[in-house]
Design an enzyme around this catalytic site. Structure first.
Site, PDB file in Angstrom:
ATOM      1  N   GLU A   1       0.712  -1.055  -0.198  1.00 35.04           N
ATOM      2  CA  GLU A   1      -0.133  -0.250  -0.017  1.00 35.04           C
ATOM      3  C   GLU A   1       1.136   1.133   0.288  1.00 35.04           C
ATOM      4  OE1 GLU A   1      -0.382  -2.634   1.778  1.00 35.04           O
ATOM      5  OE2 GLU A   1      -2.882  -2.705   1.105  1.00 35.04           O
TER       6      GLU A   1
ATOM      7  N   HIS B   1      -9.815  -4.500  11.176  1.00 38.53           N
ATOM      8  CA  HIS B   1     -10.283  -5.116   9.545  1.00 38.53           C
ATOM      9  C   HIS B   1     -11.693  -4.248   9.627  1.00 38.53           C
ATOM     10  CE1 HIS B   1      -7.855  -7.754   8.111  1.00 38.53           C
ATOM     11  NE2 HIS B   1      -8.135  -8.014   7.494  1.00 38.53           N
TER      12      HIS B   1
END
Ligand SMILES: Cc1ncc(C[n+]2csc(CCOP(=O)(O)OP(=O)(O)O)c2C)c(N)n1
Ligand SMILES: [Mg+2]
Lengths: 377, 325
Positions: B60, B129
């Site tokens: 990322e 998450h």
């Protein structure tokens, strides 16, 4: 985008040149006749000298201004490293770009940013290259393909990789030089950038300006496999090379090879350029705990890139003592004038604090896709 | 008018903008060959090819930083994050680089990047998450943040985001991906920074964003049916820029406000909204401002308890009745 795994052989040097090469007494450069240098005219060579001298005098003037209390924050000097910026950038063409860290003055002057706006930026003046909003670590000149000036160690590596990606995507034959220090190579973002550059065949050249220290931490104390930082490129199937950053001819020659590789094959390279900084990490560093004065003296006296280039050109009959003196005088004069310009310039207005945040706010009524309250009290 | 799912609406926005502007590219983990972890980008590789729809490694910081750099040269990357929770490993790129570059360059450089992906809890996947970083990101001047609640808004906001010259972070919601709604075929955008009154009412203003809008609309129905209360629901749609006027206009009408969000309460979006209401409409208020947010703990895994942790219609109804008392 080809996601193939790379299997081609990569260029790697056979011997490490640092610090061994630096112990060699300075003689004529082995790279003077290199194809990258063979075409240099006398005027080109003098210009390279002038550019290094301008960077040196600019920064020496910065020290005075800093000591007068006119420059705030951090001031990271490039003194001693001039041949890196000047050598690497002197081989670039129209579609070649660069991005660097916070030790960014040398690169800025070399791409043609003017001393006045650079000096004014240091003083936080409205006439600065970033209108006083960036400071020493955050110079930018997109019109000169210079994308900063970045304060977070290693953070510029993915950005530069993205610039290379954009060039390729737009079908332009160019590359991006991404400068960082020897400490930056341990940042995750740098490794992620390496991987993407190699995986996607991007025309990027990672330049490690290895000055031996990241702040007060020597390379040996920061980096596993301290023998060579560039060798990590092999883990990503990238070409790499080691460069004596005290020899302008060598810097140019080896950069030119990497640029050619980028232009012709879209392949990345890691260049580790050995260099040395004479002053502390920043002006805030008393420079008393991590290296000896003798070491600094040794580099200053034996390895100064400007003096070595001067000697080279005196030997070649390109420079004369009189020309050396006049170039240095002019550079000093230019730096002094820049300091006067900065002194005389106004600070930014209070209104300007909330300008240049959003394109949309600064371009109301144009093609904006956005409304609402953007800036909170 | 055609009925599209929230997922299809987002995909339609990307398709249309890719056709409109060749500089728009899509990048992210599993967006191309795999058709998207949540199938949002399904079919786009086939339609636009591998030069425009690009699978990235799980990297990322690397690929978002690359997108930021590319955007400085005029590429308009639409980066998919599999979850906004994963933005945290790219925080430097998202905040320091994308958010600051225009300012630090004195306006010389723009960063027209879009980062999109789901940012929600309620899916039984645990704390790592389930982050909702809209308030945290909107706290940084230079960044825009939008949180669409309906298919119509999802398409219109994403199209506006792609055309915008500043970084825009689009927070979607996996639980909404299958929700259906009317989405016109013709080209339209929803301007960033404009809230929407999703339900008109006279007794209480509920301000919400993202899935909390849907939760609030359900609560409004219950309040009307069971308690005879007329509730107005203001959907912020954009967190930054924020449409203060629509919030204030509604509060001036109902004189009572309840703020609902899926964020944790500490420094949530509604902390800012409450401040705005009290500073600009203090005299209009007939009761203290009420607030419903997720229970202040890392997201719990256990499903029945996670359902308790995040706002539910029942909790909104209960809080509304307190503001109305
Ligand atoms: C992420 C991050 N961590 C720490 C710092 C503070 N810092 C600035 S420069 C520096 C040393 C970096 O050394 P190196 O990469 O060798 O570059 P040099 O300063 O020698 O040019 C440190 C620790 C920072 N700016 N960013
Ligand atoms: Mg260093």
């Amino acid at each position: 985008m080809s996601n193939r795994h790379l299997t081609t052989a990569v260029a790697k040097p056979t011997a490490l040149t640092h610090p061994e090469s630096l112990k060699n007494p300075a003689g004529p450069s082995a790279f003077a006749k290199d194809p990258a240098n063979a075409g240099l005219t006398k005027a080109d060579k003098v210009k390279l000298y002038t550019q290094m001298a301008r960077i040196r005098h600019f920064e020496q003037r910065c020290i005075r201004t800093y000591q007068q209390g006119k420059i705030g924050g951090f001031l990271h000097l490039y003194v001693g490293q001039e041949a890196v910026a000047v050598g690497t950038l002197s081989v670039l063409g129209k579609n070649d770009h660069l991005i660097t860290g916070y030790r960014d003055h040398g690169h800025a002057l070399m791409v043609g940013m003017d001393m006045n706006s650079c000096m004014a930026e240091l003083q936080g003046k409205a006439t600065g290259c970033s209108k006083g909003k960036g400071g020493s670590m955050h110079y930018f000149a997109p019109d000169k393909n210079y994308w900063g000036g970045h304060g977070i160690v290693g953070g510029q590596a993915p950005l530069g990789t993205g610039i290379a990606y954009a060039l390729k995507q737009k079908g332009l034959k160019g590359c991006c030089l991404v400068y960082m220090g020897d400490g930056a190579v341990n940042q995750g973002a740098v490794h992620e950038a390496y991987n993407l550059a190699a995986l996607w065949d991007l025309p990027v050249i990672f330049i490690i300006e290895n000055n031996g220290y990241s702040m007060g931490t020597s390379q040996e104390r920061s980096t596993a496999h301290p023998g060579s930082l560039a060798k990590r490129a092999e883990g990503y199937g990238m070409d790499w090379d080691l460069v004596n950053g005290h020899d302008l001819y060598e810097v140019r020659a080896k950069t030119a090879i990497a640029v050619k590789r980028a232009h012709e094959k879209n392949r990345p390279t890691v260049l580790e350029i050995f260099t040395y900084r004479y002053f502390g990490h920043s002006m805030a560093d008393p420079d008393k705990t991590y290296r000896d004065k003798e070491e600094i003296k040794g580099y200053r006296e034996e390895k100064d890139p400007i003096k070595l280039w001067e000697k080279e050109l005196l030997n070649e009959g390109v420079l004369t003592d009189a020309l050396v003196a006049s170039i240095n005088e002019a550079a000093m004069e230019e730096a002094n004038k820049a300091a006067d310009f900065a002194d005389a310039s106004p600070y930014p207005t209070v209104e300007s604090i909330t300008q240049d945040i959003y394109w949309e706010e600064d371009n109301r009524g144009k093609d904006t896709t956005s409304r609402g309250t953007i800036i909170f009290e | 008018m055609p009925i599209l799912s929230y997922r299809e609406a987002i995909r339609a926005a990307m398709r249309e903008e890719m056709k409109r502007d060749e500089n728009v590219v899509i990048m992210g983990e599993e967006v191309a060959q795999f058709n998207g972890a949540y199938k949002v980008t399904e079919g786009l590789l086939k339609e636009f090819g591998p030069k425009r729809v690009i699978d990235t490694p799980i990297s990322e910081a690397g690929f978002i930083g690359l997108g930021v750099g590319a955007s400085m040269l005029g590429i308009r990357p639409v980066m998919e994050l599999m979850f906004w929770s994963f933005s945290y490993v790219a925080f430097d790129q998202i905040v320091n680089n994308a958010g600051n570059i225009r300012y630090m360059s004195g306006g010389l450089i723009n960063c027209p990047i879009v980062i999109r992906g789901p940012a929600n809890g309620g899916t039984n996947v645990g704390a790592t998450h389930s982050h909702t970083p809209e308030a945290m990101l909107a706290a940084h001047p230079g960044i825009k943040v939008v949180c669409p609640a309906t298919p119509y808004d999802a398409k219109g906001l994403l199209k506006a985001a792609i055309r915008d010259n500043d970084p825009v972070y689009v927070m979607e919601n996996t639980i909404l991906y299958n929700d259906k709604g009317e989405v016109p075929d013709e080209d339209y955008i929803v301007p960033i920074g404009v809230a929407d009154v999703k339900r008109a009412g006279t007794d209480l203003t509920i301000v919400a964003h993202g899935r909390a809008v849907i939760t609030s609309l359900k609560a409004a129905e219950i309040l009307e049916a069971e308690h005879g209360v007329s509730v107005e629901v203001v959907d912020l749609r954009s967190i930054r820029p924020l449409d203060e006027e629509t919030i204030l206009t509604s509060v001036r009408k109902t004189h009572r406000a309840l703020l609902v969000e899926e964020n944790k309460p500490f420094c949530g979006v509604d902390a800012q909204v409450a401040y705005i209401i009290q500073s600009k409409a203090f005299d209009e208020l007939d009761a203290p401002i009420g607030r419903v947010s997720s229970i202040d703990a890392p997201q719990i895994y256990s499903k029945p308890l996670e359902d308790v942790q995040i706002p539910s219609p029942a909790r909104v109804v209960e809080a509304a009745l307190k503001v109305l008392a």
